[in-house]
Write a protein that holds these residues in place. Structure first.
Motif, short mmCIF file in Angstrom:
data_model
loop_
_atom_site.label_atom_id
_atom_site.label_comp_id
_atom_site.label_asym_id
_atom_site.label_seq_id
_atom_site.Cartn_x
_atom_site.Cartn_y
_atom_site.Cartn_z
N PHE A 59 -42.94 -16.30 -24.89
CA PHE A 59 -43.42 -15.92 -24.10
C PHE A 59 -44.07 -16.87 -23.36
O PHE A 59 -44.44 -17.05 -22.08
CB PHE A 59 -43.93 -14.46 -24.38
CG PHE A 59 -43.55 -13.72 -24.84
CD1 PHE A 59 -42.74 -12.53 -24.04
CD2 PHE A 59 -42.99 -13.39 -26.32
CE1 PHE A 59 -41.88 -11.43 -24.78
CE2 PHE A 59 -42.05 -12.04 -26.71
CZ PHE A 59 -41.93 -11.50 -25.88
N GLN A 60 -45.13 -17.26 -24.20
CA GLN A 60 -45.86 -18.34 -22.91
C GLN A 60 -44.93 -19.84 -22.71
O GLN A 60 -45.28 -19.63 -21.85
CB GLN A 60 -47.02 -18.78 -24.01
CG GLN A 60 -47.90 -19.61 -23.57
CD GLN A 60 -48.91 -19.69 -24.51
OE1 GLN A 60 -49.27 -18.86 -25.77
NE2 GLN A 60 -50.50 -20.77 -23.96
N ASP A 61 -44.26 -19.98 -23.24
CA ASP A 61 -42.69 -20.91 -22.70
C ASP A 61 -42.54 -20.82 -21.42
O ASP A 61 -42.36 -21.38 -20.90
CB ASP A 61 -42.58 -21.06 -23.72
CG ASP A 61 -41.37 -22.82 -24.00
OD1 ASP A 61 -42.24 -23.67 -22.79
OD2 ASP A 61 -40.27 -23.23 -24.42
N SER A 62 -42.19 -19.15 -21.60
CA SER A 62 -41.01 -18.96 -20.73
C SER A 62 -41.88 -18.90 -19.47
O SER A 62 -41.76 -19.45 -18.13
CB SER A 62 -40.64 -17.55 -20.84
OG SER A 62 -39.84 -17.18 -22.47
N ILE A 77 -33.01 -14.26 -9.44
CA ILE A 77 -33.24 -15.91 -10.84
C ILE A 77 -31.75 -15.57 -11.45
O ILE A 77 -31.22 -14.40 -11.21
CB ILE A 77 -34.56 -16.21 -11.40
CG1 ILE A 77 -34.77 -14.96 -12.21
CG2 ILE A 77 -35.61 -16.24 -10.64
CD1 ILE A 77 -36.18 -15.36 -13.63
N CYS A 78 -31.41 -16.87 -12.07
CA CYS A 78 -29.86 -16.15 -12.61
C CYS A 78 -30.88 -17.39 -14.28
O CYS A 78 -31.13 -18.77 -13.99
CB CYS A 78 -29.07 -17.32 -12.84
SG CYS A 78 -26.91 -16.69 -13.72
N LEU A 91 -40.25 -13.52 -17.58
CA LEU A 91 -41.12 -13.72 -15.78
C LEU A 91 -40.89 -12.75 -14.66
O LEU A 91 -41.62 -12.22 -13.86
CB LEU A 91 -39.19 -15.00 -15.43
CG LEU A 91 -39.77 -16.18 -16.06
CD1 LEU A 91 -38.90 -17.11 -15.68
CD2 LEU A 91 -41.64 -16.90 -15.26
N LYS A 92 -40.04 -11.14 -15.16
CA LYS A 92 -39.55 -10.22 -14.87
C LYS A 92 -40.86 -9.65 -14.76
O LYS A 92 -41.27 -9.15 -13.89
CB LYS A 92 -38.25 -9.79 -15.39
CG LYS A 92 -37.96 -8.63 -14.85
CD LYS A 92 -37.78 -8.13 -13.62
CE LYS A 92 -37.77 -6.65 -12.99
NZ LYS A 92 -36.90 -7.11 -11.15
N ILE A 93 -41.30 -9.25 -15.97
CA ILE A 93 -42.44 -8.87 -16.21
C ILE A 93 -43.23 -8.98 -15.59
O ILE A 93 -44.49 -8.38 -15.15
CB ILE A 93 -42.21 -8.55 -17.96
CG1 ILE A 93 -41.46 -8.50 -19.28
CG2 ILE A 93 -44.08 -7.89 -18.70
CD1 ILE A 93 -41.68 -8.43 -19.92
N LEU A 94 -43.76 -10.27 -15.52
CA LEU A 94 -45.09 -10.63 -14.89
C LEU A 94 -44.48 -10.69 -12.67
O LEU A 94 -45.97 -10.44 -12.57
CB LEU A 94 -45.50 -12.52 -15.38
CG LEU A 94 -46.97 -12.99 -15.85
CD1 LEU A 94 -45.70 -12.02 -17.34
CD2 LEU A 94 -46.40 -14.15 -16.21
N TYR A 95 -43.09 -10.96 -12.53
CA TYR A 95 -43.33 -10.74 -11.31
C TYR A 95 -42.10 -9.55 -11.35
O TYR A 95 -40.78 -10.38 -11.10
CB TYR A 95 -42.48 -11.94 -10.74
CG TYR A 95 -43.61 -13.28 -11.07
CD1 TYR A 95 -44.78 -13.42 -9.91
CD2 TYR A 95 -43.53 -13.81 -11.58
CE1 TYR A 95 -45.04 -14.51 -9.84
CE2 TYR A 95 -44.42 -15.33 -12.24
CZ TYR A 95 -46.07 -14.93 -11.03
OH TYR A 95 -46.58 -15.85 -11.12
N PRO A 96 -42.70 -8.49 -10.91
CA PRO A 96 -41.45 -7.42 -10.69
C PRO A 96 -40.16 -7.31 -9.85
O PRO A 96 -39.48 -6.83 -9.25
CB PRO A 96 -42.46 -6.01 -11.15
CG PRO A 96 -43.65 -6.51 -11.81
CD PRO A 96 -43.53 -7.93 -11.33
N HIS A 97 -40.78 -8.03 -8.51
CA HIS A 97 -39.58 -7.98 -7.87
C HIS A 97 -38.46 -8.67 -7.77
O HIS A 97 -37.85 -8.39 -7.02
CB HIS A 97 -41.00 -8.89 -6.34
CG HIS A 97 -39.93 -10.16 -6.37
ND1 HIS A 97 -41.56 -10.88 -7.10
CD2 HIS A 97 -40.60 -11.38 -5.66
CE1 HIS A 97 -41.96 -12.05 -7.59
NE2 HIS A 97 -40.70 -12.69 -6.49
N LEU A 98 -39.06 -9.03 -8.45
CA LEU A 98 -37.47 -10.93 -9.11
C LEU A 98 -36.48 -9.29 -9.52
O LEU A 98 -36.20 -9.01 -9.95
CB LEU A 98 -37.94 -11.30 -10.25
CG LEU A 98 -39.21 -12.04 -10.03
CD1 LEU A 98 -38.92 -13.55 -11.70
CD2 LEU A 98 -38.26 -13.25 -8.57
N ASN A 99 -35.43 -10.14 -8.43
CA ASN A 99 -33.90 -9.38 -9.47
C ASN A 99 -33.87 -10.57 -10.36
O ASN A 99 -33.35 -11.78 -10.33
CB ASN A 99 -32.61 -9.80 -7.71
CG ASN A 99 -33.11 -8.29 -7.01
OD1 ASN A 99 -33.21 -7.45 -7.37
ND2 ASN A 99 -32.88 -8.75 -5.49
#
Length: 212
Positions: A59-62, A77-78, A91-99
Motif C-alpha cells: 500500500f505505502q509503496d503504491s 490510469i492502466c 491509487l483509486k482509493i486515494l483518488y476516487p475520480h480516477l478511471n
C-alpha cells in the motif's frame, strides 16, 4: 524464532501518520488488507504474510507516486500486471475520480480483484484479461498514465512507444529497486527517476515517455 509483532492498532496509526490518508480511506484499506491476507492462503497473492509488511511494501509503496505527480490532473490510469491490485487500487482509493484499468491475465487474481472492487464499492474500475502485447496492439483506450511495479521489463514496456501504437504519447511509471539500471538501448525513454524511502529500503520510480 518468534518475531514480536507490533500491536495492530499501532501498525494502523503508524501507517496513517506516514501516509496522511483520511479515516475513510483507512477504512477501505483495512477492508482490502484484511481480505488480501485471508485470500492469500488460497490464492498465493503475495509472499508477504504480515499486516505491517503488506501495508508498507504494497500500500505505502503504491501511493508513493502521489509525491511525484499530481494525480488530481490524471483522468485514466492502466495498471500493467496488476496482480492483487497494486498499485492501481490503492491509487483509486486515494483518488476516487480516477478511471482505472487493471491489466491482469491470471484467473485467480482476476477473481480476487473483482471481490475487492465489489467489497469497497469502487466505480469506474475495469479488469482487462489481455496480455500486454495484445493490449497495446488491439485496444485504444484514452489512457493518461500507465503504472507497473516492475511486472515487465523495458523491452516489453517500450512496445507502447512504437509509432503505430495509440499509447505512444502516454507516460509509464515503473517501480524499481535501488540497484536497477535501465538497459542502454532504452535510456532515451527515461525522462526522470525519483527516489524515496520505504522504511529502511530505498525505492525508485522510473518515468518512461517519448521526449518532446
Amino acid at each position: 524464532m518468534n518475531v514480536r509483532q507490533k500491536p495492530e492498532e499501532k501498525i494502523w496509526a503508524d501507517f496513517k501518520r506516514e501516509t496522511g490518508v483520511t479515516d475513510e480511506q483507512v477504512e477501505k484499506i483495512q477492508a482490502y488488507a484484511t481480505v488480501l491476507l485471508q485470500r492469500n492462503e488460497e490464492f498465493n497473492l503475495t509472499a508477504i504474510r504480515d499486516l505491517s509488511g503488506v501495508l508498507r511494501q504494497h500500500f505505502q509503496d503504491s501511493i508513493a507516486l502521489q509525491n511525484f505527480i499530481d494525480l488530481k490532473k490524471i483522468h485514466t490510469i492502466c495498471d500493467i500486471g496488476s496482480g492483487p491490485g497494486f498499485p492501481g487500487l490503492p491509487l483509486k482509493i486515494l483518488y476516487p475520480h480516477l478511471n482505472v484499468i487493471l491489466l491482469e491475465v491470471t484467473k485467480k487474481k482476476q477473481q480476487f480483484l473483482s471481490e475487492v472492487i465489489e467489497l469497497l464499492g469502487l466505480e469506474n474500475v475495469e479488469i482487462c484479461d489481455l496480455d500486454w502485447r495484445t493490449f497495446v496492439r488491439t485496444t485504444n483506450y484514452d489512457i493518461d498514465l500507465f503504472v507497473t511495479r516492475a511486472a515487465l521489463n523495458e523491452t516489453e514496456l517500450s512496445r507502447a512507444f512504437r509509432a503505430t501504437c495509440p499509447y505512444n504519447k502516454s507516460t509509464i511509471v515503473y517501480w524499481v529497486s535501488e540497484e536497477w539500471e535501465v538497459m542502454p538501448k532504452f535510456a532515451d525513454l527515461v525522462t526522470k527517476i525519483e527516489t524515496y524511502k520505504l522504511g529502511k529500503k530505498v525505492r525508485r520510480l522510473a518515468f518512461f515517455s517519448l521526449k518532446k
